[in-house]
Design an enzyme around this catalytic site. Sequence first.
Site, PDB file in Angstrom:
ATOM      1  CB  ALA A  50      22.963 111.847  38.454  1.00  0.00           C
ATOM      2  CD  GLU A  59      39.129 103.259  27.771  1.00  0.00           C
ATOM      3  OE1 GLU A  59      38.273 103.674  28.578  1.00  0.00           O
ATOM      4  OE2 GLU A  59      38.918 103.162  26.563  1.00  0.00           O
ATOM      5  CB  CYS A  91      37.357 108.661  24.515  1.00  0.00           C
ATOM      6  SG  CYS A  91      37.933 109.137  26.160  1.00  0.00           S
ATOM      7  CB  CYS A  94      40.997 107.062  27.636  1.00  0.00           C
ATOM      8  SG  CYS A  94      39.615 107.115  28.805  1.00  0.00           S
TER       9      CYS A  94
HETATM   10  N1  THU Z   1      33.605 105.240  27.588  1.00  0.00           N
HETATM   11  C1  THU Z   1      34.651 104.570  28.130  1.00  0.00           C
HETATM   12  O1  THU Z   1      34.533 103.984  29.216  1.00  0.00           O
HETATM   13  N2  THU Z   1      35.818 104.559  27.469  1.00  0.00           N
HETATM   14  C2  THU Z   1      36.034 105.168  26.263  1.00  0.00           C
HETATM   15  O2  THU Z   1      37.157 105.178  25.789  1.00  0.00           O
HETATM   16  C3  THU Z   1      34.916 105.760  25.553  1.00  0.00           C
HETATM   17  C4  THU Z   1      33.681 105.960  26.338  1.00  0.00           C
HETATM   18  C5  THU Z   1      32.334 105.273  28.316  1.00  0.00           C
HETATM   19  C6  THU Z   1      31.983 106.627  28.873  1.00  0.00           C
HETATM   20  C7  THU Z   1      30.479 106.505  28.981  1.00  0.00           C
HETATM   21  O3  THU Z   1      30.161 105.897  30.226  1.00  0.00           O
HETATM   22  C8  THU Z   1      30.087 105.563  27.870  1.00  0.00           C
HETATM   23  O4  THU Z   1      31.285 104.910  27.468  1.00  0.00           O
HETATM   24  C9  THU Z   1      29.457 106.246  26.658  1.00  0.00           C
HETATM   25  O5  THU Z   1      30.236 107.300  26.213  1.00  0.00           O
END
Ligand code: THU
Length: 136
Positions: A50, A59, A91, A94
């Site tokens: 939240a 990742e 991202c 990560c």
């Molecule tokens: N997210 C991931 O789990 N991994 C990534 O490499 C990119 C983004 C998730 C974070 C968030 O919960 C959702 O995707 C939207 O950004």
Amino acid sequence: MQKADKVAELISKCMQARDMAYCPYSHFPVGAAILTADGAIITGCNVENASYGLTVCAERTAIQRAVVEGHRQFTAIAVTCDVKDRFVGPCGACRQVLVEFGSNWTVYLTKPDGTYKETTLGELLPLAFSPEDLAK
Ligand code: THU
């Protein structure tokens, strides 16, 4: 087990992990599965909060689980989400967290239908800052 079977298992497990995602805010589930050097597979999903900035990506959930379970050498990671028409990469945050454990990982960017694009962490994060750079 043949390499193709191991890749298929990795892909399957990242999709199972995606189904466990806790993402009530973004509605964007992500799953990851890491293959360790000794053949174990450790999974993760995104876990949102939240207080949005506390969200942890799939990742990073996976790598933290892997380290707790005693793994520090990795050969591959498969990542998936619900995007059907293109391959989506991890991202930047990560990528940096993964490169802590080397850049010589195979990365499988996986669509919901199980098709994947194969790349490497080194390709995804060139000229990375890594533990070796801390040497004085
Ligand atoms: N997210 C991931 O789990 N991994 C990534 O490499 C990119 C983004 C998730 C974070 C968030 O919960 C959702 O995707 C939207 O950004």
